[in-house]
Design a protein around this motif. Structure first.
Motif, PDB file in Angstrom:
ATOM      1  N   CYS A  46       9.127   1.070   9.226  1.00 19.49           N
ATOM      2  CA  CYS A  46       8.324   0.240  10.127  1.00 19.49           C
ATOM      3  C   CYS A  46       7.715  -0.896   9.318  1.00 19.49           C
ATOM      4  CB  CYS A  46       7.244   1.070  10.824  1.00 19.49           C
ATOM      5  SG  CYS A  46       6.093   1.882   9.715  1.00 19.49           S
ATOM      6  N   ARG A  47       7.118  -1.842  10.011  1.00 19.54           N
ATOM      7  CA  ARG A  47       6.557  -3.012   9.337  1.00 19.54           C
ATOM      8  C   ARG A  47       5.033  -2.925   9.320  1.00 19.54           C
ATOM      9  NH1 ARG A  47       9.072  -8.864  10.168  1.00 19.54           N
ATOM     10  NH2 ARG A  47      10.757  -7.666   9.309  1.00 19.54           N
ATOM     11  N   LYS A  48       4.462  -3.085   8.139  1.00 15.83           N
ATOM     12  CA  LYS A  48       3.009  -3.095   7.979  1.00 15.83           C
ATOM     13  C   LYS A  48       2.505  -4.491   8.300  1.00 15.83           C
ATOM     14  CE  LYS A  48       1.472  -2.972   3.792  1.00 15.83           C
ATOM     15  NZ  LYS A  48       0.789  -4.169   3.367  1.00 15.83           N
ATOM     16  N   ARG A  49       1.677  -4.601   9.331  1.00 14.62           N
ATOM     17  CA  ARG A  49       1.100  -5.878   9.734  1.00 14.62           C
ATOM     18  C   ARG A  49      -0.209  -6.154   9.012  1.00 14.62           C
ATOM     19  NH1 ARG A  49       5.139  -8.767  11.452  1.00 14.62           N
ATOM     20  NH2 ARG A  49       6.254  -7.823  13.156  1.00 14.62           N
ATOM     21  N   SER A  50      -0.959  -5.093   8.724  1.00 17.63           N
ATOM     22  CA  SER A  50      -2.190  -5.255   7.946  1.00 17.63           C
ATOM     23  C   SER A  50      -2.569  -3.918   7.334  1.00 17.63           C
ATOM     24  CB  SER A  50      -3.332  -5.793   8.808  1.00 17.63           C
ATOM     25  OG  SER A  50      -3.721  -4.845   9.773  1.00 17.63           O
ATOM     26  N   GLY A  51      -3.363  -3.993   6.264  1.00 15.50           N
ATOM     27  CA  GLY A  51      -3.832  -2.798   5.584  1.00 15.50           C
ATOM     28  C   GLY A  51      -3.140  -2.577   4.266  1.00 15.50           C
ATOM     29  N   GLU A  52      -3.562  -1.515   3.583  1.00 13.16           N
ATOM     30  CA  GLU A  52      -3.012  -1.171   2.275  1.00 13.16           C
ATOM     31  C   GLU A  52      -2.494   0.251   2.283  1.00 13.16           C
ATOM     32  OE1 GLU A  52      -5.389  -2.013  -1.184  1.00 13.16           O
ATOM     33  OE2 GLU A  52      -6.504  -3.543  -0.075  1.00 13.16           O
ATOM     34  N   ILE A  53      -1.364   0.434   1.596  1.00 15.85           N
ATOM     35  CA  ILE A  53      -0.767   1.758   1.445  1.00 15.85           C
ATOM     36  C   ILE A  53      -0.540   2.033  -0.033  1.00 15.85           C
ATOM     37  CG2 ILE A  53       0.386   1.749   3.693  1.00 15.85           C
ATOM     38  CD1 ILE A  53       3.005   1.117   1.939  1.00 15.85           C
ATOM     39  N   ARG A  54      -0.202   3.283  -0.326  1.00 14.28           N
ATOM     40  CA  ARG A  54       0.242   3.648  -1.676  1.00 14.28           C
ATOM     41  C   ARG A  54       1.386   4.643  -1.521  1.00 14.28           C
ATOM     42  NH1 ARG A  54      -1.323   8.679  -3.606  1.00 14.28           N
ATOM     43  NH2 ARG A  54      -2.857   9.730  -2.312  1.00 14.28           N
ATOM     44  N   TYR A  55       2.187   4.716  -2.566  1.00 14.46           N
ATOM     45  CA  TYR A  55       3.290   5.667  -2.607  1.00 14.46           C
ATOM     46  C   TYR A  55       3.122   6.539  -3.838  1.00 14.46           C
ATOM     47  CZ  TYR A  55       6.007   2.702   0.636  1.00 14.46           C
ATOM     48  OH  TYR A  55       6.460   1.982   1.707  1.00 14.46           O
ATOM     49  N   GLU A  68       8.259  -8.543   3.108  1.00 17.33           N
ATOM     50  CA  GLU A  68       8.262  -8.703   4.561  1.00 17.33           C
ATOM     51  C   GLU A  68       7.420  -7.640   5.257  1.00 17.33           C
ATOM     52  OE1 GLU A  68      12.398  -8.722   5.626  1.00 17.33           O
ATOM     53  OE2 GLU A  68      12.693 -10.773   4.925  1.00 17.33           O
ATOM     54  N   GLY A  69       6.890  -6.674   4.490  1.00 21.29           N
ATOM     55  CA  GLY A  69       6.002  -5.658   5.041  1.00 21.29           C
ATOM     56  C   GLY A  69       6.647  -4.336   5.405  1.00 21.29           C
ATOM     57  N   TRP A  70       7.935  -4.176   5.121  1.00 18.77           N
ATOM     58  CA  TRP A  70       8.615  -2.927   5.482  1.00 18.77           C
ATOM     59  C   TRP A  70       8.090  -1.771   4.644  1.00 18.77           C
ATOM     60  CZ3 TRP A  70      10.954  -2.875   9.908  1.00 18.77           C
ATOM     61  CH2 TRP A  70      11.511  -4.054  10.397  1.00 18.77           C
ATOM     62  N   ILE A  71       7.847  -0.622   5.290  1.00 15.47           N
ATOM     63  CA  ILE A  71       7.414   0.585   4.593  1.00 15.47           C
ATOM     64  C   ILE A  71       8.153   1.798   5.156  1.00 15.47           C
ATOM     65  CG2 ILE A  71       5.103  -0.366   4.182  1.00 15.47           C
ATOM     66  CD1 ILE A  71       4.090   1.740   6.277  1.00 15.47           C
ATOM     67  N   PHE A  72       8.222   2.833   4.365  1.00 16.52           N
ATOM     68  CA  PHE A  72       8.701   4.128   4.813  1.00 16.52           C
ATOM     69  C   PHE A  72       7.471   4.962   5.144  1.00 16.52           C
ATOM     70  CE2 PHE A  72      12.659   3.123   2.480  1.00 16.52           C
ATOM     71  CZ  PHE A  72      13.578   3.471   3.450  1.00 16.52           C
ATOM     72  N   ALA A  73       7.253   5.241   6.427  1.00 19.15           N
ATOM     73  CA  ALA A  73       6.078   6.000   6.845  1.00 19.15           C
ATOM     74  C   ALA A  73       6.077   7.417   6.274  1.00 19.15           C
ATOM     75  CB  ALA A  73       5.993   6.049   8.363  1.00 19.15           C
ATOM     76  N   CYS A  74       7.249   7.954   5.968  1.00 16.89           N
ATOM     77  CA  CYS A  74       7.330   9.315   5.427  1.00 16.89           C
ATOM     78  C   CYS A  74       6.906   9.382   3.963  1.00 16.89           C
ATOM     79  CB  CYS A  74       8.740   9.875   5.595  1.00 16.89           C
ATOM     80  SG  CYS A  74       9.982   9.081   4.547  1.00 16.89           S
ATOM     81  N   GLN A  75       6.779   8.244   3.324  1.00 12.22           N
ATOM     82  CA  GLN A  75       6.391   8.208   1.918  1.00 12.22           C
ATOM     83  C   GLN A  75       5.054   7.506   1.689  1.00 12.22           C
ATOM     84  OE1 GLN A  75       8.387   9.638  -0.629  1.00 12.22           O
ATOM     85  NE2 GLN A  75       9.246  10.516   1.224  1.00 12.22           N
TER      86      GLN A  75
END
Length: 87
Positions: A46-55, A68-75
Motif C-alpha cells: 500500500c502507499r503511505k500518504r503520511s506518517g512514519e514507519i520502521r522495519y 513513492e511511498g510504497w510499503i509492505f504492511a506485513c513488515q
C-alpha cells in the motif's frame, strides 16, 4: 498508541508500534488484503500518504518505490499516526 487511517474506505484502527500494520488491522477486524504475511506476495502493498514507519528487516522495494511511498504492511510498524492508501 498510533492511529492508522486506511483510504479510500476511511477506516481507522489503532497500532501500538510493536506489531506490524497488517497485524494491527487484522486485530481490529479490518479486512486488509494479505496472503503470506512475510513480504513475498505483495498483497499487502500500500502507499503511505503520511506518517512514519520502521522495519525490522528492510523490504524488497526499490529506492524509487520507497520514495513513492510504497510499503509492505506485513513488515511495517507505525512510528506515528499513519494515512495509508489501498489501490
Amino acid at each position: 498508541m498510533h492511529q492508522v487511517r486506511l483510504l479510500p474506505h476511511n477506516i481507522t484502527f489503532p497500532a501500538d508500534g510493536q506489531e506490524t500494520v497488517l497485524q494491527a488491522a487484522l486485530n481490529a477486524g479490518v479486512a486488509f488484503p494479505n496472503r503470506c504475511q512475510v513480504g513475498a506476495c505483495a498483497m499487502c502493498l500500500c502507499r503511505k500518504r503520511s506518517g512514519e514507519i520502521r522495519y525490522q528487516l528492510e523490504p524488497m522495494l526499490t529506492e524509487n518505490e520507497q520514495a513513492e511511498g510504497w510499503i509492505f504492511a506485513c513488515q511495517a510498524m507505525a512510528r506515528s499516526d499513519l494515512v495509508l492508501q489501498l489501490d
